[in-house]
Design an enzyme around this catalytic site. Structure first.
Site, PDB file in Angstrom:
ATOM      1  N   GLU A  94       0.824  -1.202   0.000  1.00  0.00           N
ATOM      2  CA  GLU A  94       0.000   0.000   0.000  1.00  0.00           C
ATOM      3  C   GLU A  94       0.859   1.254   0.000  1.00  0.00           C
ATOM      4  O   GLU A  94       1.946   1.282   0.572  1.00  0.00           O
ATOM      5  CB  GLU A  94      -0.938  -0.025   1.217  1.00  0.00           C
ATOM      6  N   CYS A 107       3.464   8.407   1.460  1.00  0.00           N
ATOM      7  CA  CYS A 107       3.986   7.396   2.384  1.00  0.00           C
ATOM      8  C   CYS A 107       4.182   6.106   1.580  1.00  0.00           C
ATOM      9  O   CYS A 107       3.234   5.514   1.081  1.00  0.00           O
ATOM     10  CB  CYS A 107       2.982   7.208   3.518  1.00  0.00           C
ATOM     11  N   CYS A 114       6.408  -7.153   6.900  1.00  0.00           N
ATOM     12  CA  CYS A 114       7.555  -6.696   7.690  1.00  0.00           C
ATOM     13  C   CYS A 114       7.993  -7.818   8.615  1.00  0.00           C
ATOM     14  O   CYS A 114       7.179  -8.575   9.113  1.00  0.00           O
ATOM     15  CB  CYS A 114       7.171  -5.470   8.512  1.00  0.00           C
ATOM     16  N   CYS A 118       6.591  -5.225  15.404  1.00  0.00           N
ATOM     17  CA  CYS A 118       6.380  -4.292  16.508  1.00  0.00           C
ATOM     18  C   CYS A 118       4.975  -4.542  17.064  1.00  0.00           C
ATOM     19  O   CYS A 118       4.030  -4.773  16.310  1.00  0.00           O
ATOM     20  CB  CYS A 118       6.534  -2.850  16.031  1.00  0.00           C
ATOM     21  N   CYS A 121       1.786  -2.622  15.576  1.00  0.00           N
ATOM     22  CA  CYS A 121       1.731  -2.321  14.136  1.00  0.00           C
ATOM     23  C   CYS A 121       1.066  -3.464  13.377  1.00  0.00           C
ATOM     24  O   CYS A 121       1.488  -4.621  13.492  1.00  0.00           O
ATOM     25  CB  CYS A 121       3.149  -2.095  13.600  1.00  0.00           C
ATOM     26  N   GLU A 165      10.489  -2.452   6.657  1.00  0.00           N
ATOM     27  CA  GLU A 165      11.611  -1.780   7.324  1.00  0.00           C
ATOM     28  C   GLU A 165      12.615  -1.403   6.237  1.00  0.00           C
ATOM     29  O   GLU A 165      13.346  -2.271   5.720  1.00  0.00           O
ATOM     30  CB  GLU A 165      12.226  -2.719   8.365  1.00  0.00           C
ATOM     31  N   SER A 196      12.520   6.020   7.425  1.00  0.00           N
ATOM     32  CA  SER A 196      12.151   5.756   8.819  1.00  0.00           C
ATOM     33  C   SER A 196      12.591   4.346   9.199  1.00  0.00           C
ATOM     34  O   SER A 196      12.368   3.399   8.451  1.00  0.00           O
ATOM     35  CB  SER A 196      10.634   5.889   8.952  1.00  0.00           C
ATOM     36  N   LEU A 219      11.192   5.306  17.922  1.00  0.00           N
ATOM     37  CA  LEU A 219      11.703   5.053  19.271  1.00  0.00           C
ATOM     38  C   LEU A 219      10.638   4.439  20.179  1.00  0.00           C
ATOM     39  O   LEU A 219      10.816   3.355  20.718  1.00  0.00           O
ATOM     40  CB  LEU A 219      12.247   6.373  19.847  1.00  0.00           C
ATOM     41  N   HIS A 220       9.552   5.149  20.387  1.00  0.00           N
ATOM     42  CA  HIS A 220       8.339   4.636  21.052  1.00  0.00           C
ATOM     43  C   HIS A 220       8.457   4.305  22.527  1.00  0.00           C
ATOM     44  O   HIS A 220       7.438   4.001  23.161  1.00  0.00           O
ATOM     45  CB  HIS A 220       7.789   3.387  20.326  1.00  0.00           C
ATOM     46  N   CYS A 339      -0.934   5.582  10.086  1.00  0.00           N
ATOM     47  CA  CYS A 339       0.298   4.893  10.499  1.00  0.00           C
ATOM     48  C   CYS A 339      -0.038   3.557  11.133  1.00  0.00           C
ATOM     49  O   CYS A 339      -0.869   3.490  12.038  1.00  0.00           O
ATOM     50  CB  CYS A 339       1.032   5.672  11.581  1.00  0.00           C
TER      51      CYS A 339
HETATM   52  N1  SAH Z   1       9.686   0.054   9.794  1.00  0.00           N
HETATM   53  C1  SAH Z   1       9.843   1.482   9.733  1.00  0.00           C
HETATM   54  C2  SAH Z   1       8.793   2.104   8.876  1.00  0.00           C
HETATM   55  C3  SAH Z   1       7.407   2.102   9.475  1.00  0.00           C
HETATM   56  S1  SAH Z   1       7.019   3.756   9.662  1.00  0.00           S
HETATM   57  C4  SAH Z   1       9.888   2.043  11.122  1.00  0.00           C
HETATM   58  O1  SAH Z   1       9.681   1.296  12.065  1.00  0.00           O
HETATM   59  O2  SAH Z   1      10.214   3.205  11.280  1.00  0.00           O
HETATM   60  C5  SAH Z   1       5.528   3.832  10.409  1.00  0.00           C
HETATM   61  C6  SAH Z   1       5.570   4.538  11.762  1.00  0.00           C
HETATM   62  O3  SAH Z   1       4.291   4.343  12.377  1.00  0.00           O
HETATM   63  C7  SAH Z   1       6.585   3.905  12.678  1.00  0.00           C
HETATM   64  O4  SAH Z   1       7.099   4.862  13.587  1.00  0.00           O
HETATM   65  C8  SAH Z   1       5.739   2.906  13.396  1.00  0.00           C
HETATM   66  O5  SAH Z   1       6.334   2.464  14.573  1.00  0.00           O
HETATM   67  C9  SAH Z   1       4.468   3.688  13.614  1.00  0.00           C
HETATM   68  N2  SAH Z   1       3.308   2.848  13.858  1.00  0.00           N
HETATM   69  C10 SAH Z   1       3.167   1.547  13.582  1.00  0.00           C
HETATM   70  N3  SAH Z   1       1.953   1.106  13.959  1.00  0.00           N
HETATM   71  C11 SAH Z   1       1.310   2.161  14.465  1.00  0.00           C
HETATM   72  C12 SAH Z   1       0.000   2.354  14.987  1.00  0.00           C
HETATM   73  N4  SAH Z   1      -0.868   1.347  15.056  1.00  0.00           N
HETATM   74  N5  SAH Z   1      -0.348   3.580  15.394  1.00  0.00           N
HETATM   75  C13 SAH Z   1       0.521   4.599  15.307  1.00  0.00           C
HETATM   76  N6  SAH Z   1       1.768   4.491  14.811  1.00  0.00           N
HETATM   77  C14 SAH Z   1       2.155   3.285  14.400  1.00  0.00           C
END
Ligand code: SAH
Length: 373
Positions: A94, A107, A114, A118, A121, A165, A196, A219-220, A339
């Site tokens: 997508e 985007c 992936c 995470c 996600c 990723e 990212s 980072l999260h 996201c």
């Molecule tokens: N793999 C890369 C690219 C993904 S970017 C990365 O981890 O950076 C998408 C962004 O949205 C990342 O920061 C990811 O952690 C975040 N993300 C993933 N799932 C999400 C969700 N359910 N709600 C909000 N952000 C989310």
């Protein structure tokens, strides 16, 4: 031997010049061809009328600008558009276009599914099916530009924040990013093209050697205990190693640029004031901006978005601590384009993701961009 024609979307300017050198050693012909393809969106060699007939017929035999099929297009009430794109192997990824006050942010996906899984996600939940080619990444921008041309607009910003990723598909992503920033292709400023990553540390060092594209880090969490749970890759590359790589990368960008730290706010998990304090202390030596993303729900996620007042409290604390902390507005939620909501159509038949995760959890995985190429 009968080789199939090369896909020119896979090639950077330098690679294209090398490819056409066998028929014509003057790079400007290749440049003319790039302008046809990227600026005028003409992919048919026979219509590239300022190229010699001999050059065109050589191209007909040896090359194509090959586009993936657009399977579906969804339009959100807020103007966000999502495309489902079929890539090699029959899976779909997508791409999301987010128009916002004169900007058109695209985007882009870099992998089918992936590996990283995470916790919050949805892309990670369906497994991993492989890398996109450079051409499949580039074509996402090309297709969005073709649609935007009808409004007299172009893609102004690209974020590699779709499925996958990016740093585990290093070479293809690097070629694609090169074309995004090349004036003969998309000509987007390096400040407006952002890779990212969840934190593939060796690949961040490698990236610093070859480009100065903008970088965002997912980072999260402000400590390893929590990040290990949310981003399993942290067990391999913990926060201290990640931040060392970040400092190295940002040093190469020049004094005026910084990194983006992405922080998805999840109710009751990482959204407390204590987390904000820990985060502010953690990042004090890293030149960065913080991007707060309210969690976007998906079926069976098991997490919730925090209340607006706790999001605001978190943001205000960081701003008062001297950070630039932007709240990313959720876009395209009605078409599952926000996201973390991108799922495409992935069939993880090979179970590569579970094998990889088992190794990360055992902490013996050597996760380098080379390994997955
Ligand atoms: N793999 C890369 C690219 C993904 S970017 C990365 O981890 O950076 C998408 C962004 O949205 C990342 O920061 C990811 O952690 C975040 N993300 C993933 N799932 C999400 C969700 N359910 N709600 C909000 N952000 C989310």
């Amino acid at each position: 031997m009968n080789e199939s024609p090369i896909n020119l979307f896979d090639l950077t300017r330098m690679q294209m010049e090398a490819f056409t050198a066998t028929i014509d050693d003057k790079p400007y012909r290749t440049h003319q061809m790039m302008k046809w393809a990227y600026h005028r969106r003409e992919l048919d060699f026979s219509a590239m009328t300022n190229l010699s007939k001999a050059f065109r017929s050589w191209l007909e035999t040896h090359a194509r600008f090959r586009l993936p099929e657009v399977v579906a297009q969804y339009q959100s009430v807020d103007g966000t558009i999502k495309w489902l794109i079929r890539v090699a192997g029959g899976n779909c990824v997508e791409t999301v276009l987010i128009p916002d006050r004169g900007r058109n942010t695209l985007c882009v996906s870099s992998q089918v599914g992936c590996m990283l899984d995470c916790a919050f996600c949805s892309t990670g939940k369906q497994g991993f099916n492989g890398n996109l080619s450079a051409g499949e990444i580039v074509a996402q921008v090309w297709l969005a530009n073709r649609m935007l041309a009808e409004r007299g607009e172009v893609v102004s910003n690209v974020v590699l924040m779709g499925m996958g990723e990016p740093l585990l598909n290093f070479d293809a992503v690097l070629s694609a990013v090169d074309l995004m920033m090349d004036d003969l292709a998309f000509g987007i400023s390096k400040r407006r093209v952002t890779v990212s990553t969840a934190g593939v540390v060796p690949a961040i060092y490698k990236l610093a050697e070859v480009t100065d594209v903008s970088l965002a880090i997912s980072l999260h969490a402000p400590n390893d205990e929590l990040r290990d749970q949310l981003v399993p890759l942290n067990r391999k590359y913990p926060i201290s190693a990640l931040l060392d790589a970040c400092k190295h990368y940002v040093d190469g960008l020049g004094a005026k640029r910084s990194l983006t730290m992405e922080y998805t706010l999840i109710k009751g998990v990482n959204d407390q004031l204590a987390h904000a304090k820990e985060l502010a202390a953690l990042l004090k030596d890293v030149r960065c901006k913080i991007n707060l993303i309210p969690f976007n729900p998906f079926p069976a996620a098991g997490f919730e978005r925090p209340q607006p007042d706790s999001i605001r409290r978190f943001q205000t604390f960081l701003i008062d601590a001297g950070y630039s902390a932007m709240l990313r507005t959720t876009r395209g939620e009605d078409i599952e384009a926000a996201c973390g909501q991108l799922v495409g159509q992935v069939s993880d038949r090979t179970r590569r993701q579970s094998r990889y995760l088992a190794r990360v959890k055992a902490s013996d995985a050597e996760i380098t961009p080379k390994e997955t190429a």
